[in-house]
Scaffold this active site. Structure first.
Site, PDB file in Angstrom:
ATOM      1  N   ASP A  12       0.873  -1.190   0.000  1.00  0.00           N
ATOM      2  CA  ASP A  12       0.000   0.000   0.000  1.00  0.00           C
ATOM      3  C   ASP A  12       0.906   1.234   0.000  1.00  0.00           C
ATOM      4  O   ASP A  12       2.130   1.124   0.173  1.00  0.00           O
ATOM      5  CB  ASP A  12      -0.908  -0.008   1.243  1.00  0.00           C
ATOM      6  CG  ASP A  12      -1.886   1.159   1.283  1.00  0.00           C
ATOM      7  OD1 ASP A  12      -2.365   1.599   0.225  1.00  0.00           O
ATOM      8  OD2 ASP A  12      -2.179   1.665   2.391  1.00  0.00           O
ATOM      9  N   SER A  13       0.288   2.403  -0.159  1.00  0.00           N
ATOM     10  CA  SER A  13       1.057   3.647  -0.051  1.00  0.00           C
ATOM     11  C   SER A  13       1.450   3.907   1.400  1.00  0.00           C
ATOM     12  O   SER A  13       2.443   4.566   1.678  1.00  0.00           O
ATOM     13  CB  SER A  13       0.197   4.813  -0.544  1.00  0.00           C
ATOM     14  OG  SER A  13      -1.004   4.865   0.216  1.00  0.00           O
ATOM     15  N   TYR A  44      -1.179   8.364  -2.499  1.00  0.00           N
ATOM     16  CA  TYR A  44      -1.465   8.034  -3.899  1.00  0.00           C
ATOM     17  C   TYR A  44      -2.732   8.740  -4.407  1.00  0.00           C
ATOM     18  O   TYR A  44      -2.865   9.019  -5.589  1.00  0.00           O
ATOM     19  CB  TYR A  44      -1.678   6.524  -4.048  1.00  0.00           C
ATOM     20  CG  TYR A  44      -0.407   5.700  -4.132  1.00  0.00           C
ATOM     21  CD1 TYR A  44       0.859   6.271  -4.019  1.00  0.00           C
ATOM     22  CD2 TYR A  44      -0.493   4.319  -4.332  1.00  0.00           C
ATOM     23  CE1 TYR A  44       2.006   5.497  -4.093  1.00  0.00           C
ATOM     24  CE2 TYR A  44       0.653   3.535  -4.418  1.00  0.00           C
ATOM     25  CZ  TYR A  44       1.898   4.129  -4.296  1.00  0.00           C
ATOM     26  OH  TYR A  44       3.028   3.352  -4.389  1.00  0.00           O
ATOM     27  N   GLY A  45      -3.660   8.970  -3.479  1.00  0.00           N
ATOM     28  CA  GLY A  45      -4.996   9.414  -3.898  1.00  0.00           C
ATOM     29  C   GLY A  45      -5.043  10.755  -4.587  1.00  0.00           C
ATOM     30  O   GLY A  45      -6.012  11.065  -5.279  1.00  0.00           O
ATOM     31  N   CYS A  76      -4.447  -1.784  -1.810  1.00  0.00           N
ATOM     32  CA  CYS A  76      -4.684  -0.363  -2.056  1.00  0.00           C
ATOM     33  C   CYS A  76      -5.624  -0.261  -3.242  1.00  0.00           C
ATOM     34  O   CYS A  76      -5.311  -0.778  -4.326  1.00  0.00           O
ATOM     35  CB  CYS A  76      -3.353   0.324  -2.375  1.00  0.00           C
ATOM     36  SG  CYS A  76      -3.513   2.033  -2.921  1.00  0.00           S
ATOM     37  N   ASN A  77      -6.773   0.368  -3.039  1.00  0.00           N
ATOM     38  CA  ASN A  77      -7.737   0.509  -4.144  1.00  0.00           C
ATOM     39  C   ASN A  77      -7.183   1.394  -5.255  1.00  0.00           C
ATOM     40  O   ASN A  77      -7.402   1.135  -6.437  1.00  0.00           O
ATOM     41  CB  ASN A  77      -9.033   1.142  -3.639  1.00  0.00           C
ATOM     42  CG  ASN A  77      -9.835   0.222  -2.746  1.00  0.00           C
ATOM     43  OD1 ASN A  77     -10.774  -0.417  -3.183  1.00  0.00           O
ATOM     44  ND2 ASN A  77      -9.465   0.147  -1.485  1.00  0.00           N
ATOM     45  N   THR A  78      -6.481   2.453  -4.877  1.00  0.00           N
ATOM     46  CA  THR A  78      -5.984   3.395  -5.883  1.00  0.00           C
ATOM     47  C   THR A  78      -4.989   2.701  -6.807  1.00  0.00           C
ATOM     48  O   THR A  78      -5.131   2.761  -8.044  1.00  0.00           O
ATOM     49  CB  THR A  78      -5.298   4.599  -5.189  1.00  0.00           C
ATOM     50  OG1 THR A  78      -6.169   5.109  -4.171  1.00  0.00           O
ATOM     51  CG2 THR A  78      -4.993   5.694  -6.178  1.00  0.00           C
ATOM     52  N   CYS A 190     -11.214   2.636   0.146  1.00  0.00           N
ATOM     53  CA  CYS A 190      -9.795   2.939   0.341  1.00  0.00           C
ATOM     54  C   CYS A 190      -9.418   2.107   1.553  1.00  0.00           C
ATOM     55  O   CYS A 190     -10.158   2.091   2.555  1.00  0.00           O
ATOM     56  CB  CYS A 190      -9.597   4.421   0.624  1.00  0.00           C
ATOM     57  SG  CYS A 190      -7.946   4.808   1.265  1.00  0.00           S
ATOM     58  N   THR A 191      -8.300   1.406   1.462  1.00  0.00           N
ATOM     59  CA  THR A 191      -7.968   0.464   2.539  1.00  0.00           C
ATOM     60  C   THR A 191      -7.639   1.163   3.859  1.00  0.00           C
ATOM     61  O   THR A 191      -7.653   0.530   4.909  1.00  0.00           O
ATOM     62  CB  THR A 191      -6.790  -0.441   2.116  1.00  0.00           C
ATOM     63  OG1 THR A 191      -5.701   0.388   1.684  1.00  0.00           O
ATOM     64  CG2 THR A 191      -7.210  -1.374   1.000  1.00  0.00           C
ATOM     65  N   HIS A 192      -7.365   2.455   3.806  1.00  0.00           N
ATOM     66  CA  HIS A 192      -7.143   3.185   5.062  1.00  0.00           C
ATOM     67  C   HIS A 192      -8.431   3.286   5.894  1.00  0.00           C
ATOM     68  O   HIS A 192      -8.373   3.401   7.119  1.00  0.00           O
ATOM     69  CB  HIS A 192      -6.642   4.606   4.783  1.00  0.00           C
ATOM     70  CG  HIS A 192      -5.173   4.703   4.513  1.00  0.00           C
ATOM     71  ND1 HIS A 192      -4.599   4.261   3.342  1.00  0.00           N
ATOM     72  CD2 HIS A 192      -4.153   5.193   5.271  1.00  0.00           C
ATOM     73  CE1 HIS A 192      -3.290   4.482   3.394  1.00  0.00           C
ATOM     74  NE2 HIS A 192      -2.995   5.039   4.551  1.00  0.00           N
TER      75      HIS A 192
HETATM   76  N1  DGL Z   1      -4.887   3.080   0.822  1.00  0.00           N
HETATM   77  C1  DGL Z   1      -5.007   3.586  -0.489  1.00  0.00           C
HETATM   78  C2  DGL Z   1      -6.279   3.105  -1.167  1.00  0.00           C
HETATM   79  O1  DGL Z   1      -6.793   2.070  -0.828  1.00  0.00           O
HETATM   80  C3  DGL Z   1      -4.706   5.020  -0.828  1.00  0.00           C
HETATM   81  C4  DGL Z   1      -4.304   6.014   0.199  1.00  0.00           C
HETATM   82  C5  DGL Z   1      -3.506   7.166  -0.423  1.00  0.00           C
HETATM   83  O2  DGL Z   1      -2.297   7.006  -0.502  1.00  0.00           O
HETATM   84  O3  DGL Z   1      -4.105   8.163  -0.865  1.00  0.00           O
HETATM   85  O4  DGL Z   1      -6.771   3.703  -2.073  1.00  0.00           O
END
Ligand code: DGL
Length: 265
Positions: A12-13, A44-45, A76-78, A190-192
């Site tokens: 992930d990021s 990443y977003g 990470c979805n992004t 978003c996994t966060h």
């Molecule tokens: N955790 C990431 C996701 O699932 C992105 C978080 C980020 O870096 O903006 O999209």
């Protein structure tokens, strides 16, 4: 490296992928995990498709060389919605991606109004339109992109106090949209975000069910590694592309999830 020593690598990021690690650990308690965070590229977003597509496959190539994983989870979805095909064609390994859990959300929404919280980069992908059309055609699907919520999750895992008003402000981005008052299911795309699900639930103006891809991904990993043997001695490794005090502040949260060693890539 013996086959039994080869880990599963989560990428992930930042710390978001830990929301995928949790259900995976529950299903595979003997598996060795490596947790990789591109802290030098975080977040990443707010990046462009080009930046993410250029960064992720190359980085995963370096990580695969160093840790010899048997499987990679892009937690990470992004990164998944933008770079999954490129990663799959670059690496000769099973790659599991993370995509917004719109299908399970549509299966349980009673009001047929679903909120999708993600990063801006994820929510503008045609992939998300496609999921909504295929699995939630009879639902109103409202989206809200939030970089602030990513930061709130990172801060929580560093042990910093979070302001409840900040969560209410994020959710207003969904509930204040036309028709938003009817939202009964929110997709944490978003996994966060599952890392701050309790805070979101408390801040929500009405009871909502939160869904995310974690449990489905854990089942997929278990399926792809069924029958394989594992050897895991000691704790697991977390690796960062930039290792500063910011990342070191995550040590207790990582250790609580059995990542007892922190290193730089
Ligand atoms: N955790 C990431 C996701 O699932 C992105 C978080 C980020 O870096 O903006 O999209």
């Amino acid at each position: 490296m013996d086959a039994a020593d080869r880990p599963i690598l989560f990428f992930d990021s930042g710390v978001g992928g830990l929301s995928i690690v949790a259900p995976a650990r529950a299903l595979l308690p003997d598996a060795r995990f490596v947790y990789a965070a591109d802290s030098a590229g975080f977040p990443y977003g707010t990046k462009s498709e080009g930046e993410i597509a250029a960064r992720v496959p190359a980085l995963l190539g370096r990580l695969a060389e160093r840790y010899r994983p048997r499987l990679i989870v892009i937690a990470c979805n992004t990164a998944s919605t933008i770079a999954l095909p490129a990663v799959r064609s670059a690496l000769d390994l099973p790659i599991v991606g993370t995509v917004p859990a719109i299908k399970p959300a549509a299966a349980i929404s009673k009001t047929r109004t679903i909120g999708v919280l993600g990063t801006d980069a994820t929510l503008r992908q045609a992939y998300v339109d496609d999921l909504a059309q295929r699995f939630a055609a009879d639902c109103t699907v409202l989206r809200h992109g939030s970089a602030a919520l990513v930061e709130l999750a990172e801060a929580k895992l560093r042990g910093e106090a979070n302001d409840p008003a900040a969560y209410r402000a994020v959710l207003a981005g969904l509930f204040d949209q036309p028709g938003g008052a009817a939202i009964d299911v929110i997709v944490n795309a978003c996994t966060h975000f599952p890392l701050v699900e309790d805070e979101l639930a408390t801040a929500a103006p009405r009871p909502v069910v939160f869904v995310d891809g974690g449990p489905g991904i854990a089942r997929r990993i278990a399926f792809l590694t069924a029958g394989q043997s594992w050897r895991r001695t000691g704790g697991d490794v977390a690796v960062f592309t930039a290792l500063t005090d910011r990342e070191r502040a995550l040590a207790p949260a990582l250790a609580a999830r059995a990542f007892s060693t922190i290193e730089a890539l």
